[in-house]
Design an enzyme around this catalytic site. Structure first.
Site, PDB file in Angstrom:
ATOM      1  N   TYR A 165      12.220  46.286  73.000  1.00 48.53           N
ATOM      2  CA  TYR A 165      11.053  47.067  73.431  1.00 48.53           C
ATOM      3  C   TYR A 165      11.495  48.225  74.337  1.00 48.53           C
ATOM      4  CZ  TYR A 165       7.113  48.438  76.360  1.00 48.53           C
ATOM      5  OH  TYR A 165       6.185  49.184  77.057  1.00 48.53           O
ATOM      6  N   LYS A 212      11.647  52.551  73.865  1.00 46.03           N
ATOM      7  CA  LYS A 212      11.124  53.583  74.782  1.00 46.03           C
ATOM      8  C   LYS A 212      12.231  54.576  75.145  1.00 46.03           C
ATOM      9  CE  LYS A 212       6.841  52.130  75.279  1.00 46.03           C
ATOM     10  NZ  LYS A 212       5.713  52.898  74.746  1.00 46.03           N
ATOM     11  N   SER A 229       8.040  53.522  80.236  1.00 47.18           N
ATOM     12  CA  SER A 229       7.954  52.267  80.978  1.00 47.18           C
ATOM     13  C   SER A 229       9.112  52.146  81.964  1.00 47.18           C
ATOM     14  CB  SER A 229       8.018  51.133  79.955  1.00 47.18           C
ATOM     15  OG  SER A 229       8.284  49.920  80.595  1.00 47.18           O
TER      16      SER A 229
HETATM   17  P1  NAD Z   1      -2.387  47.892  74.008  1.00 46.55           P
HETATM   18  O1  NAD Z   1      -1.729  47.018  72.991  1.00 46.55           O
HETATM   19  O2  NAD Z   1      -3.615  47.379  74.671  1.00 46.55           O
HETATM   20  O3  NAD Z   1      -2.719  49.315  73.365  1.00 46.55           O
HETATM   21  C1  NAD Z   1      -1.933  49.893  72.339  1.00 46.55           C
HETATM   22  C2  NAD Z   1      -2.890  50.362  71.258  1.00 46.55           C
HETATM   23  O4  NAD Z   1      -2.125  50.978  70.218  1.00 46.55           O
HETATM   24  C3  NAD Z   1      -3.693  49.217  70.631  1.00 46.55           C
HETATM   25  O5  NAD Z   1      -5.060  49.579  70.593  1.00 46.55           O
HETATM   26  C4  NAD Z   1      -3.120  49.091  69.219  1.00 46.55           C
HETATM   27  O6  NAD Z   1      -4.095  48.680  68.284  1.00 46.55           O
HETATM   28  C5  NAD Z   1      -2.610  50.503  68.960  1.00 46.55           C
HETATM   29  N1  NAD Z   1      -1.485  50.604  68.030  1.00 46.55           N
HETATM   30  C6  NAD Z   1      -0.331  49.882  68.039  1.00 46.55           C
HETATM   31  N2  NAD Z   1       0.473  50.282  67.028  1.00 46.55           N
HETATM   32  C7  NAD Z   1      -0.184  51.283  66.381  1.00 46.55           C
HETATM   33  C8  NAD Z   1       0.122  52.093  65.266  1.00 46.55           C
HETATM   34  N3  NAD Z   1       1.271  51.950  64.592  1.00 46.55           N
HETATM   35  N4  NAD Z   1      -0.779  53.023  64.853  1.00 46.55           N
HETATM   36  C9  NAD Z   1      -1.966  53.159  65.513  1.00 46.55           C
HETATM   37  N5  NAD Z   1      -2.311  52.412  66.584  1.00 46.55           N
HETATM   38  C10 NAD Z   1      -1.434  51.488  67.007  1.00 46.55           C
HETATM   39  O7  NAD Z   1      -1.275  48.268  75.082  1.00 46.55           O
HETATM   40  P2  NAD Z   1      -1.433  49.016  76.490  1.00 46.55           P
HETATM   41  O8  NAD Z   1      -1.143  48.019  77.551  1.00 46.55           O
HETATM   42  O9  NAD Z   1      -2.676  49.791  76.533  1.00 46.55           O
HETATM   43  O10 NAD Z   1      -0.170  49.988  76.419  1.00 46.55           O
HETATM   44  C11 NAD Z   1      -0.279  51.323  75.980  1.00 46.55           C
HETATM   45  C12 NAD Z   1       1.096  51.963  76.012  1.00 46.55           C
HETATM   46  O11 NAD Z   1       1.638  51.867  77.327  1.00 46.55           O
HETATM   47  C13 NAD Z   1       2.112  51.309  75.079  1.00 46.55           C
HETATM   48  O12 NAD Z   1       2.895  52.330  74.490  1.00 46.55           O
HETATM   49  C14 NAD Z   1       2.939  50.466  76.022  1.00 46.55           C
HETATM   50  O13 NAD Z   1       4.257  50.284  75.537  1.00 46.55           O
HETATM   51  C15 NAD Z   1       2.935  51.326  77.279  1.00 46.55           C
HETATM   52  N6  NAD Z   1       3.161  50.527  78.484  1.00 46.55           N
HETATM   53  C16 NAD Z   1       2.349  49.482  78.789  1.00 46.55           C
HETATM   54  C17 NAD Z   1       2.579  48.706  79.910  1.00 46.55           C
HETATM   55  C18 NAD Z   1       1.704  47.517  80.229  1.00 46.55           C
HETATM   56  O14 NAD Z   1       2.115  46.671  81.028  1.00 46.55           O
HETATM   57  N7  NAD Z   1       0.504  47.412  79.694  1.00 46.55           N
HETATM   58  C19 NAD Z   1       3.673  48.999  80.746  1.00 46.55           C
HETATM   59  C20 NAD Z   1       4.494  50.088  80.420  1.00 46.55           C
HETATM   60  C21 NAD Z   1       4.233  50.843  79.283  1.00 46.55           C
END
Ligand code: NAD
Ligand code: UDP
Length: 350
Positions: free
Chosen positions: A151, A155, A127
């Site tokens: 958070y 990362k 991120s």
């Molecule tokens: P999201 O919450 O929609 O998806 C994450 C998924 O991981 C969910 O389906 C959740 O059920 C699953 N999950 C969480 N903990 C788990 C565990 N311990 N075991 C198995 N499954 C688990 O989030 P997203 O927006 O799709 O983000 C995906 C990744 O991208 C994350 O790592 C997030 O930190 C990173 N990210 C997201 C953004 C954003 O703005 N959306 C920005 C930068 C980084």
């Protein structure tokens, strides 16, 4: 022709479900592991409807070593894309242990299972929050890391672990080397053009775009614009919004790079995935109104703790080394968000 099998952790989530569509359409076999803590199985059913292809789903927690070991034994996985984790900055300040347990410990368990199965190709969801805040607002991969909340620190810790793991191969080669791409996302928004999958936050959204979209559909009354006294042209915060489909295409490019000469000998490299353009909160509100014809009621509110005035990517490295640039503009991002919102006013219903 079928390419190899990719394990997608967190594949039922917002970004993961869009990645599954692109992977299936590019000919990869897809295996998903997700504990559904922040998603619904319906998203994966829709992935199958969009693509006309099937994927293998395991409902499991990535901290469950036995479950992961079984999955690696059953499926011949070549690469892992690791999305699973918790992602809300505010919540991470209230529940740091939960964040470190899911994001850091969860990744350690995954890496152990990968190592034992001799699967050493990984694309990791990092991120823009890993960067130490900089005056200019623009972030290149070479800038120093220094997250300012649990958070972001989770990362940075995972990035550090992955750099250490990949470095061992240089010191003491042991079979196939680790090949790791750290993808630092800026602000993913938008939805698949079909409107069948999109972002479905639990409860009241923390992020700007789903909030605006829910004001437009009538689920929420008005937007609070956090701060109008920043040193930006209109005083509101500036971010680099990127279409989620462009973002997930960057993951396919990362897999291609990992499998090319660029990663021969292994290694761990970080890439920004952003457009390089910044838009203010008021730009988003005004463009949303122009694209959808809906009025977005808003009021100015105090700054949100921990927010930066400006944050946008220098995306040149991903262009040069991954041959990736974002294609879609802000109007596309908003039109696709709105299409998803109108077709699914209450998000996924299982
Ligand atoms: P999201 O919450 O929609 O998806 C994450 C998924 O991981 C969910 O389906 C959740 O059920 C699953 N999950 C969480 N903990 C788990 C565990 N311990 N075991 C198995 N499954 C688990 O989030 P997203 O927006 O799709 O983000 C995906 C990744 O991208 C994350 O790592 C997030 O930190 C990173 N990210 C997201 C953004 C954003 O703005 N959306 C920005 C930068 C980084
Ligand atoms: N923001 C806002 N009102 C909201 C949510 C967000 O004004 O209800 C602002 C926030 O202060 C920031 C921008 O919108 O300037 C993007 O915030 P978001 O939470 O979507 O992403 P972040 O960059 O903080 O991860």
């Amino acid at each position: 022709m079928d390419k190899h099998t990719v394990l997608v952790t967190g594949g039922a989530g917002f970004i993961g479900s869009h990645a599954c569509v692109e992977l299936l359409q590019a000919g990869f076999n897809v295996v998903v592991v997700d504990n559904l803590s922040n998603s619904k199985l319906e998203s994966l059913k829709r992935v199958e409807q969009i693509t006309g292809k099937t994927l293998q789903f395991y409902q499991a927690d990535i901290r469950d070593k036995t479950a992961l070991t079984d999955i690696f034994a059953k499926e011949s996985i070549a690469t892992v894309i690791h999305f699973a984790g918790l992602k809300a900055v505010g919540e991470s300040c209230e529940q740091p242990l939960n964040y470190y347990h899911n994001n850091v410990y969860g990744t350690l368990v995954l890496l152990e299972a990968m190592s034992e199965a001799n699967v050493k190709q990984l694309v990791f969801s990092s991120s823009a929050t890993v960067y130490q805040p900089s005056e200019t607002g623009q972030y290149s991969e070479s800038l120093p890391l220094g997250a300012i909340n649990p958070y972001g620190r989770s990362k940075v810790m995972v990035e550090d672990i992955l750099r250490d793991v990949a470095a061992v191969d240089k010191i003491k080669p042991n079979g196939a080397p680790w090949k790791v791409a750290l993808l630092r996302y800026f602000n993913p928004i938008g939805a698949h053009e079909s409107g069948m999958i999109g972002e479905d936050p639990n409860g009241i959204p923390n992020n700007l775009m789903p909030y605006v979209s829910q004001v437009a559909i009538g689920n929420l009354k008005q937007l609070s614009v956090y701060g109008n006294d920043y040193a930006t042209p209109d005083g509101t915060g500036i971010r680099d919004y990127i279409h989620v489909v462009d973002l997930v295409k960057g993951h396919i490019k990362a897999i291609e790079a990992i499998e090319s000469d660029k990663f021969s000998g292994g290694g761990c490299k970080a890439y920004n995935l952003g457009t390089g353009k910044g838009y203010s909160v008021l730009d988003i509100v005004n463009t949303f109104e122009a694209v959808t014809g809906r009025k977005i009621l808003y009021q100015f509110a105090p700054r949100r703790a921990g927010d930066l005035a400006e944050c946008f990517a220098n995306p040149a490295l991903a262009d040069k080394e991954l041959n990736w640039i974002a294609d879609k503009d802000l109007e596309d991002m908003i039109a696709d968000t709105w299409n998803w919102q109108v077709k699914n006013p209450q998000g996924y219903v299982d």
